[in-house]
Every structure is written in structure tokens, then in C-alpha cells.
Design an enzyme around this catalytic site. Structure first.
Site, PDB file in Angstrom:
ATOM      1  N   ASN A  61       0.837  -1.203   0.000  1.00 31.23           N
ATOM      2  CA  ASN A  61       0.000   0.000   0.000  1.00 31.23           C
ATOM      3  C   ASN A  61       0.868   1.248   0.000  1.00 31.23           C
ATOM      4  O   ASN A  61       1.909   1.306   0.651  1.00 31.23           O
ATOM      5  CB  ASN A  61      -1.024  -0.004   1.146  1.00 31.23           C
ATOM      6  CG  ASN A  61      -0.433  -0.196   2.516  1.00 31.23           C
ATOM      7  OD1 ASN A  61       0.588  -0.841   2.672  1.00 31.23           O
ATOM      8  ND2 ASN A  61      -1.078   0.351   3.524  1.00 31.23           N
ATOM      9  N   GLU A  63       0.444   5.209   0.516  1.00 31.00           N
ATOM     10  CA  GLU A  63      -0.482   6.265   0.971  1.00 31.00           C
ATOM     11  C   GLU A  63       0.010   7.644   0.562  1.00 31.00           C
ATOM     12  O   GLU A  63       1.108   7.799   0.027  1.00 31.00           O
ATOM     13  CB  GLU A  63      -0.647   6.151   2.499  1.00 31.00           C
ATOM     14  CG  GLU A  63      -1.241   4.814   2.894  1.00 31.00           C
ATOM     15  CD  GLU A  63      -1.531   4.697   4.381  1.00 31.00           C
ATOM     16  OE1 GLU A  63      -1.052   5.537   5.166  1.00 31.00           O
ATOM     17  OE2 GLU A  63      -2.239   3.744   4.755  1.00 31.00           O
ATOM     18  N   ASN A  64      -0.839   8.626   0.798  1.00 29.22           N
ATOM     19  CA  ASN A  64      -0.530  10.005   0.411  1.00 29.22           C
ATOM     20  C   ASN A  64      -1.229  10.965   1.374  1.00 29.22           C
ATOM     21  O   ASN A  64      -2.295  10.632   1.900  1.00 29.22           O
ATOM     22  CB  ASN A  64      -1.031  10.241  -1.032  1.00 29.22           C
ATOM     23  CG  ASN A  64      -0.494  11.508  -1.621  1.00 29.22           C
ATOM     24  OD1 ASN A  64      -1.077  12.576  -1.462  1.00 29.22           O
ATOM     25  ND2 ASN A  64       0.620  11.419  -2.295  1.00 29.22           N
ATOM     26  N   TYR A  67      -5.416  11.737   1.196  1.00 28.19           N
ATOM     27  CA  TYR A  67      -5.723  10.320   1.459  1.00 28.19           C
ATOM     28  C   TYR A  67      -6.253   9.494   0.274  1.00 28.19           C
ATOM     29  O   TYR A  67      -5.756   8.415   0.007  1.00 28.19           O
ATOM     30  CB  TYR A  67      -6.703  10.188   2.628  1.00 28.19           C
ATOM     31  CG  TYR A  67      -6.127  10.537   3.985  1.00 28.19           C
ATOM     32  CD1 TYR A  67      -4.804  10.966   4.134  1.00 28.19           C
ATOM     33  CD2 TYR A  67      -6.907  10.442   5.123  1.00 28.19           C
ATOM     34  CE1 TYR A  67      -4.285  11.300   5.381  1.00 28.19           C
ATOM     35  CE2 TYR A  67      -6.399  10.767   6.375  1.00 28.19           C
ATOM     36  CZ  TYR A  67      -5.079  11.192   6.493  1.00 28.19           C
ATOM     37  OH  TYR A  67      -4.581  11.514   7.718  1.00 28.19           O
ATOM     38  N   CYS A  72      -4.179   0.668  -2.525  1.00 29.53           N
ATOM     39  CA  CYS A  72      -3.989  -0.590  -1.795  1.00 29.53           C
ATOM     40  C   CYS A  72      -2.927  -1.455  -2.464  1.00 29.53           C
ATOM     41  O   CYS A  72      -2.708  -1.380  -3.684  1.00 29.53           O
ATOM     42  CB  CYS A  72      -5.289  -1.395  -1.783  1.00 29.53           C
ATOM     43  SG  CYS A  72      -6.619  -0.662  -0.848  1.00 29.53           S
ATOM     44  N   GLU A  74      -2.962  -4.604  -3.204  1.00 29.06           N
ATOM     45  CA  GLU A  74      -3.455  -5.523  -4.241  1.00 29.06           C
ATOM     46  C   GLU A  74      -3.522  -4.839  -5.601  1.00 29.06           C
ATOM     47  O   GLU A  74      -3.137  -5.396  -6.625  1.00 29.06           O
ATOM     48  CB  GLU A  74      -4.863  -6.030  -3.878  1.00 29.06           C
ATOM     49  CG  GLU A  74      -4.944  -6.842  -2.603  1.00 29.06           C
ATOM     50  CD  GLU A  74      -5.245  -5.990  -1.374  1.00 29.06           C
ATOM     51  OE1 GLU A  74      -4.697  -4.867  -1.270  1.00 29.06           O
ATOM     52  OE2 GLU A  74      -6.001  -6.454  -0.517  1.00 29.06           O
ATOM     53  N   CYS A 111     -10.339  -4.915   0.159  1.00 26.74           N
ATOM     54  CA  CYS A 111     -11.435  -3.948   0.184  1.00 26.74           C
ATOM     55  C   CYS A 111     -12.297  -4.114  -1.073  1.00 26.74           C
ATOM     56  O   CYS A 111     -11.921  -4.815  -2.028  1.00 26.74           O
ATOM     57  CB  CYS A 111     -10.884  -2.527   0.269  1.00 26.74           C
ATOM     58  SG  CYS A 111     -10.233  -1.901  -1.285  1.00 26.74           S
ATOM     59  N   CYS A 114     -10.623  -3.262  -4.474  1.00 32.23           N
ATOM     60  CA  CYS A 114      -9.666  -4.284  -4.932  1.00 32.23           C
ATOM     61  C   CYS A 114     -10.413  -5.510  -5.454  1.00 32.23           C
ATOM     62  O   CYS A 114      -9.994  -6.147  -6.420  1.00 32.23           O
ATOM     63  CB  CYS A 114      -8.713  -4.674  -3.803  1.00 32.23           C
ATOM     64  SG  CYS A 114      -7.538  -3.362  -3.423  1.00 32.23           S
TER      65      CYS A 114
HETATM   66  N1  THU Z   1      -5.238  -1.589   2.398  1.00 32.78           N
HETATM   67  C1  THU Z   1      -4.652  -2.393   1.463  1.00 32.78           C
HETATM   68  O1  THU Z   1      -3.560  -2.112   0.964  1.00 32.78           O
HETATM   69  N2  THU Z   1      -5.307  -3.516   1.125  1.00 32.78           N
HETATM   70  C2  THU Z   1      -6.484  -3.932   1.670  1.00 32.78           C
HETATM   71  O2  THU Z   1      -7.005  -4.967   1.267  1.00 32.78           O
HETATM   72  C3  THU Z   1      -7.120  -3.155   2.718  1.00 32.78           C
HETATM   73  C4  THU Z   1      -6.522  -1.835   2.998  1.00 32.78           C
HETATM   74  C5  THU Z   1      -4.511  -0.389   2.805  1.00 32.78           C
HETATM   75  C6  THU Z   1      -5.131   0.920   2.404  1.00 32.78           C
HETATM   76  C7  THU Z   1      -4.542   1.849   3.443  1.00 32.78           C
HETATM   77  O3  THU Z   1      -3.264   2.274   3.005  1.00 32.78           O
HETATM   78  C8  THU Z   1      -4.371   0.982   4.660  1.00 32.78           C
HETATM   79  O4  THU Z   1      -4.402  -0.347   4.207  1.00 32.78           O
HETATM   80  C9  THU Z   1      -5.434   1.197   5.716  1.00 32.78           C
HETATM   81  O5  THU Z   1      -6.688   1.047   5.194  1.00 32.78           O
END
Ligand code: THU
Length: 156
Positions: A61, A63-64, A67, A72, A74, A111, A114
Site C-alpha cells: 500500500n 499512501e498520500n 488520502y 492498496c 493488491e 477492500c 480491490c
Molecule cells: N489496504 C490495502 O492495501 N489492502 C487492503 O485490502 C485493505 C486496505 C490499505 C489501504 C490503506 O493504506 C491501509 O491499508 C489502511 O486502510
């Protein structure tokens, strides 16, 4: 008329109960997790894909500060296959996560966005792929295809 939808999946107590191919993929996902950039959620996720030529593709993942601009693990992995190796097929994905967001009894599942992307990958490559997820307690859920996690998919 009432209808019912049910499906089967596998639950393994630890990665030691997986096949060696599945276990190796899980370990690759753990490596991928090290490159997560998650200063905001402090929840690190790693994903590893196994391709039909035996090669791995990684995602974590990212992030930025803004947000919704983050992505993610995946989708980072899947979109890199689309961008760099569009003729290869994905045969498995392993996902691991670490951080306070995941409680002791929680399971780690992808999520909704994904799931949607996985679903279209299956449609595009015309072959399903296995999804392996490691939970907080070390157990592993294995789904043979995204259609179990996202039934009645948009566009299908
Ligand atoms: N996240 C993923 O990378 N994959 C998932 O299946 C669920 C959530 C990340 C998104 C965010 O950077 C962090 O987890 C918290 O939600």
C-alpha cells in the site's frame, strides 16, 4: 421467491499447512509488505502475485497526504501486471497486513475496490486465480476465485 448463495473456502491454521507454492507466495507477500508506505494509517499491507510463467509481482500500500490518492497493495500489484506484463496471467495472489487496524480476531480481506479490480482481471484474462489471505492470528483463508468474495459483480 427467496434464493440463497453459499460458497466454500479453505481455512488453514498456519502457513505450514499450505502447499509449498502457496507458502512461498505468502513469504513473498511478507517481503513486499516491507515497502509499504503507510505513515497515515500505520497499517502495512503486502501483496504478491504468482504469474503463469512462475514469476512474482509485488505490491504494497502506498499512501498520500491527500488520502484518496493512495492505493492498496493488491491494486498496486495488479495494475503493474496490466502495465508491464499485459499478456501474462495471474494464477494466485497472497495478501498480508500488519498494524493496529487488524484486531486479534479479525480477518484480512481485500477492500471492495480491490475486489472489483480482481474481478475484472479474471474477466480480462479469462481465468480465475486463487486468493490467499493471512489473518492476524497467522491462520490463512484461501478462496479459489474472486467470485466468492464479490458475487453478482458489476458488469458480469
Ligand atoms: N489496504 C490495502 O492495501 N489492502 C487492503 O485490502 C485493505 C486496505 C490499505 C489501504 C490503506 O493504506 C491501509 O491499508 C489502511 O486502510
Amino acid at each position: 421467491m427467496k434464493k440463497q448463495f453459499s460458497f466454500e473456502y479453505d481455512l488453514f491454521i498456519s502457513i505450514n499447512d499450505l502447499t509449498s507454492e502457496q507458502r512461498s507466495l505468502m513469504l513473498e507477500a511478507e517481503k513486499a509488505m516491507k515497502n509499504a508506505y503507510a505513515p497515515y494509517s500505520k497499517f502495512k499491507v503486502g501483496a504478491a502475485l504468482l504469474l503463469d510463467n512462475g514469476k512474482y509481482v509485488y505490491g504494497s500500500n502506498q499512501e498520500n497526504k491527500a488520502y484518496p490518492s493512495g492505493l492498496c497493495a493488491e491494486r498496486v500489484a495488479l495494475f503493474s501486471v496490466g502495465a508491464q506484463l499485459p499478456d501474462r496471467k495471474v494464477t494466485k495472489i497472497a495478501i498480508v497486513g500488519e498494524g493496529a487496524l487488524l484486531g486479534n480476531n479479525d480477518i484480512l480481506t481485500p477492500c471492495g475496490s480491490c475486489r472489483q479490480v480482481m474481478s475484472e482481471f479474471v474477466e480480462k484474462q479469462d481465468e480465475k486465480f486463487e486468493i490467499l489471505m493471512r489473518n492476524h492470528d497467522g491462520s490463512v483463508l484461501v478462496f479459489d476465485s474472486i467470485d466468492k468474495l464479490l458475487p453478482f459483480t458489476f458488469g458480469s
